[in-house]
Write a protein that holds these residues in place. Structure first.
Motif, PDB file in Angstrom:
ATOM      1  N   ARG A  11       6.817 -16.998   7.156  1.00  0.00           N
ATOM      2  CA  ARG A  11       6.304 -15.675   7.512  1.00  0.00           C
ATOM      3  C   ARG A  11       6.886 -14.576   6.642  1.00  0.00           C
ATOM      4  N   GLU A  12       8.201 -14.563   6.617  1.00  0.00           N
ATOM      5  CA  GLU A  12       8.881 -13.511   5.846  1.00  0.00           C
ATOM      6  C   GLU A  12       8.491 -13.582   4.377  1.00  0.00           C
ATOM      7  N   ARG A  13       8.438 -14.807   3.882  1.00  0.00           N
ATOM      8  CA  ARG A  13       8.110 -14.953   2.461  1.00  0.00           C
ATOM      9  C   ARG A  13       6.694 -14.472   2.182  1.00  0.00           C
ATOM     10  N   ASN A  14       5.760 -14.858   3.032  1.00  0.00           N
ATOM     11  CA  ASN A  14       4.378 -14.392   2.867  1.00  0.00           C
ATOM     12  C   ASN A  14       4.309 -12.875   2.878  1.00  0.00           C
ATOM     13  N   LYS A  15       5.019 -12.293   3.821  1.00  0.00           N
ATOM     14  CA  LYS A  15       5.014 -10.835   3.924  1.00  0.00           C
ATOM     15  C   LYS A  15       5.543 -10.195   2.648  1.00  0.00           C
ATOM     16  N   GLN A  16       6.649 -10.723   2.171  1.00  0.00           N
ATOM     17  CA  GLN A  16       7.254 -10.175   0.960  1.00  0.00           C
ATOM     18  C   GLN A  16       6.309 -10.307  -0.230  1.00  0.00           C
ATOM     19  N   GLU A  17       5.675 -11.455  -0.330  1.00  0.00           N
ATOM     20  CA  GLU A  17       4.729 -11.664  -1.437  1.00  0.00           C
ATOM     21  C   GLU A  17       3.586 -10.664  -1.379  1.00  0.00           C
ATOM     22  N   LYS A  18       3.072 -10.442  -0.179  1.00  0.00           N
ATOM     23  CA  LYS A  18       1.985  -9.483  -0.031  1.00  0.00           C
ATOM     24  C   LYS A  18       2.441  -8.084  -0.403  1.00  0.00           C
ATOM     25  N   LEU A  19       3.601  -7.722   0.079  1.00  0.00           N
ATOM     26  CA  LEU A  19       4.125  -6.401  -0.265  1.00  0.00           C
ATOM     27  C   LEU A  19       4.250  -6.250  -1.775  1.00  0.00           C
ATOM     28  N   ASP A  20       4.716  -7.314  -2.417  1.00  0.00           N
ATOM     29  CA  ASP A  20       4.853  -7.279  -3.873  1.00  0.00           C
ATOM     30  C   ASP A  20       3.489  -7.099  -4.544  1.00  0.00           C
ATOM     31  N   ARG A  21       2.515  -7.853  -4.063  1.00  0.00           N
ATOM     32  CA  ARG A  21       1.171  -7.749  -4.656  1.00  0.00           C
ATOM     33  C   ARG A  21       0.603  -6.347  -4.456  1.00  0.00           C
ATOM     34  N   ILE A  22       0.797  -5.803  -3.239  1.00  0.00           N
ATOM     35  CA  ILE A  22       0.305  -4.456  -2.958  1.00  0.00           C
ATOM     36  C   ILE A  22       0.977  -3.447  -3.882  1.00  0.00           C
ATOM     37  N   THR A  23       2.292  -3.545  -3.982  1.00  0.00           N
ATOM     38  CA  THR A  23       3.034  -2.603  -4.821  1.00  0.00           C
ATOM     39  C   THR A  23       2.554  -2.672  -6.264  1.00  0.00           C
ATOM     40  N   ALA A  26      -1.181  -1.269  -6.494  1.00  0.00           N
ATOM     41  CA  ALA A  26      -1.231   0.190  -6.346  1.00  0.00           C
ATOM     42  C   ALA A  26      -0.580   0.866  -7.543  1.00  0.00           C
ATOM     43  N   SER A  27       0.524   0.323  -7.961  1.00  0.00           N
ATOM     44  CA  SER A  27       1.254   0.898  -9.088  1.00  0.00           C
ATOM     45  C   SER A  27       0.378   0.973 -10.339  1.00  0.00           C
ATOM     46  N   GLU A  28      -0.244  -0.141 -10.664  1.00  0.00           N
ATOM     47  CA  GLU A  28      -1.099  -0.180 -11.863  1.00  0.00           C
ATOM     48  C   GLU A  28      -2.284   0.763 -11.742  1.00  0.00           C
ATOM     49  N   LEU A  29      -2.969   0.683 -10.599  1.00  0.00           N
ATOM     50  CA  LEU A  29      -4.166   1.499 -10.436  1.00  0.00           C
ATOM     51  C   LEU A  29      -3.841   2.989 -10.429  1.00  0.00           C
ATOM     52  N   PHE A  30      -2.793   3.366  -9.721  1.00  0.00           N
ATOM     53  CA  PHE A  30      -2.406   4.776  -9.679  1.00  0.00           C
ATOM     54  C   PHE A  30      -2.034   5.280 -11.082  1.00  0.00           C
ATOM     55  N   THR A  40      -8.582   2.924  -1.549  1.00  0.00           N
ATOM     56  CA  THR A  40      -7.725   1.932  -0.901  1.00  0.00           C
ATOM     57  C   THR A  40      -8.393   0.557  -0.968  1.00  0.00           C
ATOM     58  N   GLN A  41      -9.698   0.555  -0.989  1.00  0.00           N
ATOM     59  CA  GLN A  41     -10.450  -0.703  -1.106  1.00  0.00           C
ATOM     60  C   GLN A  41     -10.116  -1.407  -2.424  1.00  0.00           C
ATOM     61  N   GLN A  42     -10.108  -0.634  -3.505  1.00  0.00           N
ATOM     62  CA  GLN A  42      -9.771  -1.205  -4.819  1.00  0.00           C
ATOM     63  C   GLN A  42      -8.389  -1.824  -4.805  1.00  0.00           C
ATOM     64  N   ILE A  43      -7.446  -1.120  -4.184  1.00  0.00           N
ATOM     65  CA  ILE A  43      -6.074  -1.626  -4.117  1.00  0.00           C
ATOM     66  C   ILE A  43      -6.038  -2.931  -3.323  1.00  0.00           C
ATOM     67  N   ALA A  44      -6.717  -2.913  -2.179  1.00  0.00           N
ATOM     68  CA  ALA A  44      -6.746  -4.119  -1.342  1.00  0.00           C
ATOM     69  C   ALA A  44      -7.356  -5.287  -2.108  1.00  0.00           C
ATOM     70  N   ASP A  45      -8.455  -5.020  -2.808  1.00  0.00           N
ATOM     71  CA  ASP A  45      -9.113  -6.078  -3.574  1.00  0.00           C
ATOM     72  C   ASP A  45      -8.171  -6.637  -4.637  1.00  0.00           C
ATOM     73  N   LYS A  46      -7.550  -5.716  -5.386  1.00  0.00           N
ATOM     74  CA  LYS A  46      -6.679  -6.143  -6.476  1.00  0.00           C
ATOM     75  C   LYS A  46      -5.463  -6.914  -5.948  1.00  0.00           C
ATOM     76  N   LEU A  64       1.523   5.012   0.514  1.00  0.00           N
ATOM     77  CA  LEU A  64       1.375   4.023  -0.549  1.00  0.00           C
ATOM     78  C   LEU A  64       1.911   4.582  -1.864  1.00  0.00           C
ATOM     79  N   LEU A  65       1.617   5.853  -2.115  1.00  0.00           N
ATOM     80  CA  LEU A  65       2.118   6.473  -3.337  1.00  0.00           C
ATOM     81  C   LEU A  65       3.643   6.584  -3.301  1.00  0.00           C
ATOM     82  N   LEU A  66       4.187   6.958  -2.152  1.00  0.00           N
ATOM     83  CA  LEU A  66       5.643   7.050  -2.023  1.00  0.00           C
ATOM     84  C   LEU A  66       6.260   5.678  -2.277  1.00  0.00           C
TER      85      LEU A  66
END
Lengths: 200, 200
Positions: A11-23, A26-30, A40-46, A64-66
């Motif tokens: 669980r924890e690992r999955n969560k961390q991986e998702k957070l990493d992917r989101i970061t 979002a980082s690249e797109l922003f 937010t849809q684009q970020i979720a897709d990516k 998300l920006l913060l």
DNA sequence: ACTCACAACTGATCGCAGTCAGATAATATT
DNA sequence: AATATTATCTGACTGCGATCAGTTGTGAGT
């Protein structure tokens, strides 16, 4: 034989991986398009997650920006603090801290201004927001420490002036009139104001 | 015989009437429920105009708030300036101006903070925004005039310090940490900061 | 191995600000 | 007075951020 059992579960690992992917997403797109041009849809897709999942990791787009930018500001602060150590004059030392922060803020102007907007008007209960506020506190503490090199400034006044300096920074970076200005021009403006509030 | 022909045509009069209805409707709804709890649709309905028409008179919801509140701030400024005339001390005179403005800003906290947010982050090309900025300029000019009562402060420094004071006001009124504070508590905070930047 | 409880995820859906192609009303022209 | 021109208005529509009822995955209990 498999690797030694993980201290943390799947669980924890999955969560961390998702957070990493989101970061990362979002980082690249922003960075590439600016926060206002990214949905937010684009970020979720990516990040390859559902729309709703995004909002489990950041309450809203501002958070998300913060999340994405906090670490950059933290680095700028560390860099500035180190530089300030090497600088003798009070005003110059304060500016040594401000320099990297303003540079960081102006790397992408829209994102920088939105970051500031979010800091002042966002929800301070959210974790990424708290972290951002903590960076401001740290910045003010660094200012206060430098100001006390001047024997005429007592601890309380130093803290107050540090807060004022912080307000000056905020307005100079956020103000619409300054959108067209370069980093150096903004730094000059800030320097003039901070000089004025130091004892003469 | 009909009344003497109007200098202005029916078009102008219709426009003015609509603007009046919009201002009245928005004013009442914002004051009663707060800007975030009111939809532009409700305002349009109450003003008895189409949804799209609203946005011919104010480019967006934020501009609508500026339209409604600018006059109140203008009054506060006039009141504060008059009061400052009667006050001898520099710090007290500056605070005499700040008092009514903060009071005005805190009459409805959410609206007050949104007003500030709009001023800094809104579109400065819009007319109501320009008017709001002009009020800030006037406030700073009033500050500068008072600061120059002190012989040690030259005109340039006065202008700079006035700008700093303005930044201090903004942050104290806008900061999330101050949401729970009373007008007097905020005024104390501002006073402490302005005192610190005056010559000692 | 099976079941239960609950944490984490998902996308259809909502509410709202803001837009725009077409309708309407005011004035200008003949 | 009829017609043309242009300013103003309108509400159905769009796109977006955010929500939430229902689903899926994880690990604890037996």
């Amino acid at each position: 034989m498999p690797t030694a059992p993980q201290r943390v579960g799947r669980r924890e690992r999955n969560k961390q991986e998702k957070l990493d992917r989101i970061t990362a997403a979002a980082s690249e797109l922003f960075a590439e398009h600016g926060v206002d041009e990214v949905t937010t849809q684009q970020i979720a897709d990516k990040a390859d997650i559902g729309t709703g999942t995004l909002f489990l990791y950041a309450k809203n787009k501002g958070e998300l920006l913060l999340l994405v930018q906090n670490s950059t500001y933290a680095e700028a602060l560390v860099e500035g603090k180190a530089a300030a150590e090497e600088v003798p004059g009070v005003l110059d030392a304060v500016m040594a801290i401000i320099g990297p922060v303003v540079a960081c803020n102006r790397k992408q102007i829209d994102n920088g201004r939105t970051y500031l907007r979010e800091m002042v008007f966002g929800d301070p209960a959210e974790p990424h927001h708290r972290e951002a506020l903590s960076l401001t506190v740290q910045t003010e503490e660094a200012f206060a420490a430098i100001l006390q090199r001047d024997q005429r400034i007592d601890a309380e006044t130093a803290a107050t002036l540090a807060h004022v300096a912080s307000a000056v920074m905020f307005i100079s970076m956020a103000a619409t009139v300054n959108i067209g200005r370069t980093v150096d021009e903004i730094l000059d403006e800030i320097r003039g104001q901070i000089q004025a509030l130091l004892p003469r």
